[in-house]
Design an enzyme around this catalytic site. Structure first.
Site, PDB file in Angstrom:
ATOM      1  N   HIS A  77      -9.267  16.783  36.272  1.00  0.00           N
ATOM      2  CA  HIS A  77      -9.897  17.540  35.184  1.00  0.00           C
ATOM      3  C   HIS A  77     -10.663  18.725  35.734  1.00  0.00           C
ATOM      4  O   HIS A  77     -10.965  18.786  36.931  1.00  0.00           O
ATOM      5  CB  HIS A  77     -10.760  16.640  34.305  1.00  0.00           C
ATOM      6  CG  HIS A  77     -12.035  16.143  34.901  1.00  0.00           C
ATOM      7  ND1 HIS A  77     -13.229  16.780  34.727  1.00  0.00           N
ATOM      8  CD2 HIS A  77     -12.315  15.050  35.642  1.00  0.00           C
ATOM      9  CE1 HIS A  77     -14.188  16.088  35.317  1.00  0.00           C
ATOM     10  NE2 HIS A  77     -13.666  15.041  35.891  1.00  0.00           N
ATOM     11  N   GLU A 117     -12.614  16.212  30.183  1.00  0.00           N
ATOM     12  CA  GLU A 117     -12.554  14.807  30.611  1.00  0.00           C
ATOM     13  C   GLU A 117     -13.909  14.142  30.502  1.00  0.00           C
ATOM     14  O   GLU A 117     -14.032  12.974  30.133  1.00  0.00           O
ATOM     15  CB  GLU A 117     -12.059  14.732  32.063  1.00  0.00           C
ATOM     16  CG  GLU A 117     -11.875  13.314  32.594  1.00  0.00           C
ATOM     17  CD  GLU A 117     -13.089  12.720  33.305  1.00  0.00           C
ATOM     18  OE1 GLU A 117     -12.975  11.572  33.768  1.00  0.00           O
ATOM     19  OE2 GLU A 117     -14.139  13.380  33.413  1.00  0.00           O
ATOM     20  N   SER A 176      -0.460 -25.184  26.587  1.00  0.00           N
ATOM     21  CA  SER A 176       0.394 -25.243  27.766  1.00  0.00           C
ATOM     22  C   SER A 176       0.508 -23.870  28.415  1.00  0.00           C
ATOM     23  O   SER A 176       0.763 -22.868  27.743  1.00  0.00           O
ATOM     24  CB  SER A 176       1.786 -25.725  27.376  1.00  0.00           C
ATOM     25  OG  SER A 176       2.664 -25.507  28.462  1.00  0.00           O
ATOM     26  N   ASP A 223      16.104   3.927  36.410  1.00  0.00           N
ATOM     27  CA  ASP A 223      15.633   3.660  35.037  1.00  0.00           C
ATOM     28  C   ASP A 223      15.082   2.242  34.922  1.00  0.00           C
ATOM     29  O   ASP A 223      14.065   2.007  34.271  1.00  0.00           O
ATOM     30  CB  ASP A 223      16.773   3.853  34.034  1.00  0.00           C
ATOM     31  CG  ASP A 223      17.036   5.322  33.758  1.00  0.00           C
ATOM     32  OD1 ASP A 223      16.254   6.173  34.230  1.00  0.00           O
ATOM     33  OD2 ASP A 223      18.032   5.625  33.062  1.00  0.00           O
ATOM     34  N   HIS A 254      -1.767  -2.247  27.645  1.00  0.00           N
ATOM     35  CA  HIS A 254      -1.169  -2.874  28.827  1.00  0.00           C
ATOM     36  C   HIS A 254      -1.683  -4.307  28.939  1.00  0.00           C
ATOM     37  O   HIS A 254      -2.881  -4.521  29.103  1.00  0.00           O
ATOM     38  CB  HIS A 254      -1.546  -2.071  30.076  1.00  0.00           C
ATOM     39  CG  HIS A 254      -0.639  -2.302  31.244  1.00  0.00           C
ATOM     40  ND1 HIS A 254      -0.567  -3.521  31.886  1.00  0.00           N
ATOM     41  CD2 HIS A 254       0.231  -1.485  31.883  1.00  0.00           C
ATOM     42  CE1 HIS A 254       0.319  -3.426  32.881  1.00  0.00           C
ATOM     43  NE2 HIS A 254       0.813  -2.204  32.898  1.00  0.00           N
TER      44      HIS A 254
END
Ligand code: NAG
Ligand code: NAG
Ligand code: NAG
Ligand code: NAG
Length: 745
Positions: A371, A419, A620, A658, A681
Site C-alpha cells: 500500500h 490500506e 464424530s 489449473d 476460507h
C-alpha cells in the site's frame, strides 16, 4: 546467460566457408548455441524454467541497488500522505508515471469513491481532566512534538486521531482496561468494575486496536482512549528514545483505524464503483463512540489523577504512577472530558496496477502488492515497502530489457490506496475483479513494509508457498555482516537460527495468515495462496515502537534501522526472486505436502484442545479425519503422476497447473464462516478476538472457545454451528483432494 548466447548466434551466422579448424570451432559454437536456444524455447522439464533461473536470480541479486531504494524512500517520505488526500493522489500519479517510464506493458489508475475519516485540521481532539466545577485542570496535546527531521514540522501533519472514531464531546468516569482484550474486560467484570457509560483507557500493543474499541463499545462504554505504555514502547527509559534510538518519546502517538470491518464501510461485499448501493453511515460498521489515541506523556496525567482500587500487579506499566482501575478520579467530583472532532468523509482513493505481460500464459497472474498511503510519512509503514515495490519493478523491467526475458505468466504490480483505513483499496479491487482473480491468480505476495527491525525475516504464508520462500531465502546473501561472520551467509540461515520453527527443527518459523494487510482479501475471500514478508524486530521486544507515529521518518530508516539499506535490498531481492520463480516455473512448485501436514497438525491441535468436549457430545470426527487422510493420499498420487507428465504437451501442463491453482480455492465457502460472512476460507482465518493473528480451523475453535461458560441454550446454538461447520470443512477438504484428480467420479 542469454546475452552471450546471442553473440554466439550472430558469429555463427557470419561464418564464411574456409579453414576446417575455424569451421569446426564455429560449428561447435553453433551446436552449443542451438542446444542452449532449444533449452530456451522448449518448455524445460518441471522446475527447470526455459530461460535459466540461475541467471535471472543472479541478475536480480546484482541489479537491486540500495541507493535506488534509498532515493525512492526519500521521495515517498518527504510529506504526509494519508489515504484520500491530495498527497496520496499525487503519489499515485508518481508511481504510475514511474512505471510507465520503466516500460510496463500496462499501467492503470483505479479510483474508488469510499468513506474515509479525518480529524479537523485546526481544532484538535483533546482529553481534559475536569475539576468539580467542570474546569479543565489539564489538557492533552493535539499534535506530536517535532523532534528531529525538518519535515516533522510540516503543516500537513494531521492532529492525533483514530480513523472512523465517532465525533463527540463527552464527560465521564475513566476505567483502566489494560490491553483491552476480551479477557481483560472479563477480568474487570470479575473485579466488579463495569465500563458501561464510562471512558475506557487501554494500552496498545497486544491486539488490533479496532478489537479494543469494539470490545468497549459492545459493553456500553461511552468512549475509548488508547495509549502506548513505555513498558513496551520505551523499554530503555524515557531518555533513550527517538531520535537517539528507535523507541517512543513521551510525545509519540500511534494513529490507526478503529474500524473492525475491511474495505469501504458503505459497500460491504461489493466494489465502490459508480453504480454501487451505499449503506447509510449509521447502518454501516463504523464505531458509534469516540475513540482517541494519546501519548504516554499524556496518559501519565490521566492515570495520575485516577482513583479506585490499584490495578492487578501485571496490569501495571512503565509509568511512574500508581495504576488504578477507577472508575473515575481520586478527587471527588472530578471527571475526564473527551472532545473528538474526527468525522467520516467520502473521498477518492487510488490503486495503481501495472503489468509485465506473460509470454505464454498472460492470463495467469503473479501479483505483488504494497500500500502507498501512510498516516504521516510512513518511513517504515508502508513507504519502505513502496520503495521496494518500485525497485522490484525497475529490476524486472531491466531484466526484460537487458536479457530479453519475459515471464511465462504475467507479473502484476499493485500499489494500493487507503490500506490504513481498513485495507480499502485492495478490498475494493478484490471485490470488483474477484471472479477473474479467482480464476487467474497463481499467488499474491505482499510487502507492507520491508523493515520494522533488522533482527530476522518474518513471514506469514499459505502452506502452498513454503518452498517458494524457503528456496528464495536460501539464495539471497545475508545483509547482516555479524551473522555472515558467524557462519550464516544467507538470509535463510539467520531466519532459521533466530526464529526457529519449534515443530520442525532446522527450519524457520512461518506464521499463519491472519489479517492486517492487503493479502487479506486474496487469502480469505478469493482463496489465492498469499505470502507476506519483512525484516522484523526481536519478538522478545514485542512491538515496533514508532509504528504509525510522526517519528516514522526517512531518518528512522536511514540512520537507525538500516544504515546503507542492505536489509531493504535483501528483502527486495527476495521478493523479486519469488516473483520470477512463480511466474516462470513451468509446473507450479506448490508445496502440496506442506499443506497436507498443515491440515494434519491443525487437526491434532484441535483435538488436543477440544477432543474430550467433542466426544462427550457424541460428534464424530471420523469423516473429518478421513478427509484429511484423503487429501494427503491425493497429493501423493498427484506428485507421483507429475513425474510422467509430458511437459511438451501444453494442454497437459495447463491442466496440472489449473489443478494446483484449485487447491486453495477449494477451501472457499461462499457462505463464509459461522457469523463471519466476509471470511470464506475454512482452513485459516484471523482470530475473532484479534484480527491481526491467524488461526487454523477458527470456525471450529471459535464455536467451542469458552462454551462451558455459556447458558445451556447458547451452548446448544454453538454446537449446531460446530456440527454444521465441521461438515462444511469436511466437504471442502474432500473437494481439495478431488480437484487433484482428473475426473469427478
Ligand atoms: C466540550 O466540552 C468541554 C467540557 O465540558 C467544553 O469546555 C468545551 O467547550 C466543549 N467543546 C465544544 C467544541 O463544545
Ligand atoms: C438503517 O437500518 C434500519 C434497520 O434495517 C432501517 O430501518 C433504516 O431505514 C436504515 N436507515 C437508512 C437511512 O437506510
Ligand atoms: C539494526 O537496528 C538497531 C536498532 O534496533 C540499530 O541499532 C542497528 O544499528 C541496526 N543495524 C543496521 C545495520 O542498521
Ligand atoms: C452420547 O452417547 C451416549 C451413549 O449412546 C449417551 O449415553 C449420551 O447421553 C450421549 N450424549 C449426548 C450429549 O448426546
Amino acid at each position: 546467460m542469454v546475452d552471450s548466447l546471442r553473440v554466439h548466434l550472430i558469429s555463427s551466422e557470419r561464418k564464411m566457408p574456409g579453414q576446417r579448424l575455424i569451421f569446426l570451432v564455429l560449428s561447435g559454437l553453433t551446436f552449443l548455441a542451438l542446444v542452449a536456444l532449444s533449452l530456451l524455447l522448449t518448455k524445460g522439464s518441471r522446475g527447470t524454467p526455459r530461460h535459466g533461473r540461475e541467471s535471472a536470480d543472479d541478475f536480480i541479486i546484482k541489479e537491486v541497488d540500495p541507493e535506488s531504494i534509498r532515493n525512492y524512500l526519500r521521495h515517498l517520505t518527504s510529506r504526509p500522505h494519508p489515504g484520500g488526500t491530495k498527497a496520496e493522489e499525487e503519489n499515485a500519479h508518481w508511481v504510475a508515471d514511474s512505471w510507465r517510464a520503466l516500460g510496463l506493458d500496462e499501467v492503470h489508475l483505479v479510483p474508488y469513491d469510499v468513506l474515509l475519516s479525518y480529524p479537523k485540521n485546526n481544532i484538535p481532539n483533546l482529553v481534559r481532566v475536569l475539576d468539580a466545577a467542570g474546569q479543565a485542570v489539564w489538557t492533552s496535546h493535539g499534535w506530536q512534538k517535532p523532534l528531529y527531521s525538518p519535515e516533522e514540522s510540516s503543516p500537513d501533519v494531521l492532529p492525533n486521531f483514530n480513523a472512523y472514531s465517532a465525533p463527540g464531546n463527552i464527560t465521564g468516569d475513566v476505567v483502566y482496561a489494560y490491553f483491552g482484550r476480551e479477557k481483560d474486560f472479563k477480568q474487570l467484570e470479575d473485579l466488579g468494575v463495569s465500563v458501561k457509560g464510562k471512558i475506557v483507557l487501554a494500552r496498545y500493543g497486544e491486539v488490533f486496536r479496532a478489537n479494543i474499541a469494539w470490545a468497549a463499545e459492545k459493553r456500553g462504554a461511552a468512549g475509548v482512549i488508547l495509549y502506548t505504555d513505555p513498558q513496551q514502547y520505551a523499554p530503555l527509559g524515557e531518555d533513550a528514545v527517538y531520535p537517539n534510538t528507535v523507541y517512543m518519546p513521551a510525545s509519540g502517538v500511534q494513529a490507526g483505524t478503529v474500524l473492525l470491518a475491511d474495505g469501504d464501510p458503505l459497500t460491504p461485499f461489493y466494489p465502490s464503483v459508480e453504480s454501487a448501493y451505499r449503506l447509510a453511515e449509521e447502518n454501516s460498521s463504523v464505531p458509534k463512540i469516540p475513540v482517541q489515541p494519546v501519548s504516554y506523556g499524556d496518559a501519565r496525567e490521566i492515570l495520575r489523577h485516577m482513583g479506585g482500587p490499584e490495578a492487578p500487579a501485571e496490569w501495571r506499566g512503565g509509568l511512574d504512577v500508581t495504576y488504578r482501575l477507577g472508575p473515575g478520579m481520586a478527587e471527588a467530583g472530578w471527571t475526564l472530558g473527551l472532545e473528538v472532532h474526527t468525522h467520516n468523509a467520502r473521498a477518492t482513493t487510488y490503486d495503481v496496477v501495472g503489468v509485465i505481460r506473460g509470454s505464454e500464459e498472460p492470463d495467469r497472474y503473479v501479483i505483488l502488492g504494497n500500500h502507498r498511503d501512510a498516516w504521516v510519512f510512513g518511513g517504515v509503514d508502508p513507504s519502505s515497502g513502496t520503495a521496494a515495490l518500485l525497485e522490484v519493478t525497475r529490476v524486472l523491467t531491466s531484466l526484460k530489457d537487458q536479457t530479453g526475458w519475459r515471464p511465462r505468466r504475467s507479473v502484476v504490480v499493485c500499489s494500493w490506496g487507503s490500506e490504513e483505513y481498513g485495507l480499502v483499496g485492495s478490498k475494493e479491487w478484490a471485490e470488483q475483479f474477484g471472479k477473474q482473480l479467482m480464476d487467474r491468480t497463481v499467488a499474491y505476495i505482499n510487502v507492507d513494509l520491508t523493515i520494522e527491525g533488522n533482527y530476522s525475516l518474518r513471514t506469514l504464508s499459505a502452506p502452498l508457498l513454503y518452498d517458494t520462500v524457503f528456496e528464495a531465502a536460501a539464495k539471497v546473501p545475508n545483509p547482516d555482516a555479524a551473522e555472515v561472520a558467524a557462519g550464516r551467509p544467507m538470509v535463510y540461515d539467520t531466519w532459521a537460527a533466530r526464529l526457529p520453527d519449534g515443530d520442525h527443527p532446522g527450519r524457520p518459523r512461518v506464521d499463519l495468515v491472519g489479517s492486517g494487510s492487503d493479502y487479506r482479501s486474496f487469502m480469505h475471500n478469493l482463496g489465492v495462496p498469499v505470502l507476506d514478508i519483512c525484516y522484523t524486530y526481536d519478538p522478545k521486544v514485542n512491538v515496533e515502537p514508532l509504528y504509525h507515529t510522526l517519528y516514522e521518518t526517512f531518518a528512522l530508516v536511514d540512520e537507525l534501522y538500516d544504515k546503507g539499506f542492505g536489509f531493504q535490498a535483501a528483502l527486495t531481492r527476495l521478493w523479486a526472486i519469488m516473483a520470477v520463480d512463480l511466474a516462470d516455473t513451468q509446473v507450479l512448485k506448490f508445496s502440496l505436502k506442506e499443506y497436507s501436514s498443515f491440515l494434519a497438525d491443525a487437526q491434532e491441535e484441535l483435538l488436543q484442545e477440544y477432543g474430550d468436549l467433542i466426544s462427550a457430545r457424541n460428534i464424530s470426527m471420523a469423516y473429518f479425519k478421513k478427509a484429511i487422510e484423503g487429501f494427503s493420499q491425493a497429493t501423493d498420487m498427484f506428485i507421483d503422476d507429475l513425474d510422467h507428465l509430458d511437459t511438451s504437451n501444453v494442454l497437459a501442463v495447463r491442466r496440472v497447473n489449473d489443478q494446483l491453482m484449485m487447491v486453495e480455492r477449494s477451501f472457499i465457502d461462499p457462505r463464509g464462516l459461522p457469523d463471519r460472512p466476509d471470511y470464506n476460507h475454512v482452513v485459516m482465518a484471523p482470530s475473532v478476538s484479534d484480527s491481526y493473528s491467524g488461526t487454523a480451523f477458527s470456525g471450529l475453535s471459535d464455536a467451542l472457545d469458552g462454551i462451558l461458560d455459556l447458558e445451556p441454550s447458547q451452548q446448544e446454538e454453538r454446537w449446531v454451528h460446530f456440527a454444521q461447520h465441521l461438515a462444511a470443512i469436511t466437504h471442502y477438504i474432500n473437494t481439495a483432494a478431488k480437484v487433484l484428480s482428473d475426473d469427478l467420479w
